[in-house]
Design an enzyme around this catalytic site. Structure first.
Site, PDB file in Angstrom:
ATOM      1  N   TYR A  56       0.822  -1.202   0.000  1.00  0.00           N
ATOM      2  CA  TYR A  56       0.000   0.000   0.000  1.00  0.00           C
ATOM      3  C   TYR A  56       0.862   1.260   0.000  1.00  0.00           C
ATOM      4  CZ  TYR A  56      -3.515  -3.400   1.610  1.00  0.00           C
ATOM      5  OH  TYR A  56      -4.341  -4.492   1.748  1.00  0.00           O
ATOM      6  N   HIS A 141       0.096 -12.410   1.531  1.00  0.00           N
ATOM      7  CA  HIS A 141      -0.682 -11.452   0.748  1.00  0.00           C
ATOM      8  C   HIS A 141      -0.814 -11.912  -0.709  1.00  0.00           C
ATOM      9  CE1 HIS A 141      -1.375  -6.847  -0.080  1.00  0.00           C
ATOM     10  NE2 HIS A 141      -2.470  -7.588  -0.223  1.00  0.00           N
TER      11      HIS A 141
END
Length: 334
Positions: A56, A141
């Site tokens: 992010y 992830h």
């Protein structure tokens, strides 16, 4: 706000949690002040679970979340991050990382790495960005294209690090159910993060993943409850899973909205609270980019929803019959 423990880890999460992708300038810039205000608003609302990732904003989200929580009591909040993408500095930075969804300078590139070395290195680098000495929850992830390495190397390293006390709970985060069901069946994960597959429009997780997790005592965190916006504001041009919604999906979303209106319930409130009907779901993760969005999420989470709403949706075939619903209350004297 209600909290739930994850497996045997002792790590707890609040039923509403803070998704920090926007803190990494997801799609558009967010100022440092706005990011800090969003975290403060979450804290004031009773939210104590914050989720971030190196992906992010090329580490910006982790840095901002860590800074915003710097002066909060460490034993009063839970923070999760993710492994699988290492950040490596580039020799000639690009203008923007928007091609990957984030409005930040392209100072680094992402390197997929689900090796044991990659997992440990990623966590060490995240600890530095966050300014912490431990991470409460770590997810693998999006290991979709790295399945065997994720099971053979990455998961085993997370298990070792959990044993060392470097991390608390461990799990995987994805937007598909097949691999997550395999994680539940074949490993000792504490929690899984599922995005977009257990919502008012998509209950595909109800068939196998939820029952399997419930049987094995694995908790689930649900993200993507608005399916990219269609369940927040269904209208022509709205998106479902990052693409323009089909007419069929739009019609279903509007039909659900109409039923909600019959019970004086905002669609956003129903979308947020629906996953928590499943006993294995511990938290709903909402991505926010401002204090106002945090406050709206809290309001929607606290909005009272009559049980009859859920049964009305089922009776009109607006969601799967696999979905667990609360036991109907017996009338007095019955």
């Amino acid at each position: 706000m209600r909290t739930t423990a994850l497996g045997r880890s002792g790590t707890t999460v609040t039923e509403l949690s803070f998704g920090a992708a926007a803190m990494g300038n997801l799609l558009a810039p967010v100022t440092d002040a706005a990011a800090a205000a969003a975290v403060d608003a979450a804290w004031n609302a009773g939210i104590r679970y914050f989720d971030t990732a190196p992906h992010y904003g090329l580490g910006l989200s982790e840095r901002r979340v860590g800074e915003a929580l710097r002066h909060k009591p460490r034993d009063q909040y839970t923070i999760s991050t993710k492994v699988g993408r290492l950040l490596r500095r580039v020799r000639e930075p690009g203008c923007s990382d928007l091609a990957n969804g984030f409005a930040v300078p392209a100072t680094h590139h992402r390197v997929w790495d689900f090796s044991a070395y990659g997992v440990r290195t990623s966590i060490e680098e995240s600890l530095e960005r966050l300014g912490l000495d431990r991470i409460d929850i770590v997810y693998l992830h999006d290991p979709d294209d790295h399945e065997e390495q994720a099971f053979g190397s990455a998961y085993r390293e997370l298990e070792r690090m959990r044993g060392e006390g470097m991390v608390g709970a461990i799990g995987a985060g994805m937007n598909q159910t097949r691999m997550l069901t395999r994680f539940v069946r074949e490993t000792d994960v504490d929690v899984i993060l599922l995005a977009g597959r257990y919502t008012l429009l998509d209950q595909s997780a109800a068939a196998r993943l939820l029952p399997e997790a419930h049987k094995r005592g694995v908790r689930i965190v649900i993200g993507g409850v608005f399916n990219s916006g269609l369940l927040a504001d269904p209208k022509p041009g709205a998106h479902f899973d990052y693409a323009p919604a089909s007419q069929e999906l739009l019609a279903r979303a509007l039909a659900i909205k109409e039923v909600c209106a019959e019970f004086d319930v905002p669609l956003r409130a129903a979308a947020l609270q629906f996953p928590l009907l499943a006993p294995t779901v511990a938290s709903v993760l909402v991505g926010v980019r401002s204090a106002a969005e945090v406050e709206d999420a809290e309001t929607m989470m606290r909005h009272r929803i009559p049980e009859q709403l859920w049964f009305a949706l089922r009776s009109r075939d607006l969601f799967s019959w696999h979905v667990p619903l609360p036991a109907p209350r017996r009338k007095k004297g019955a």
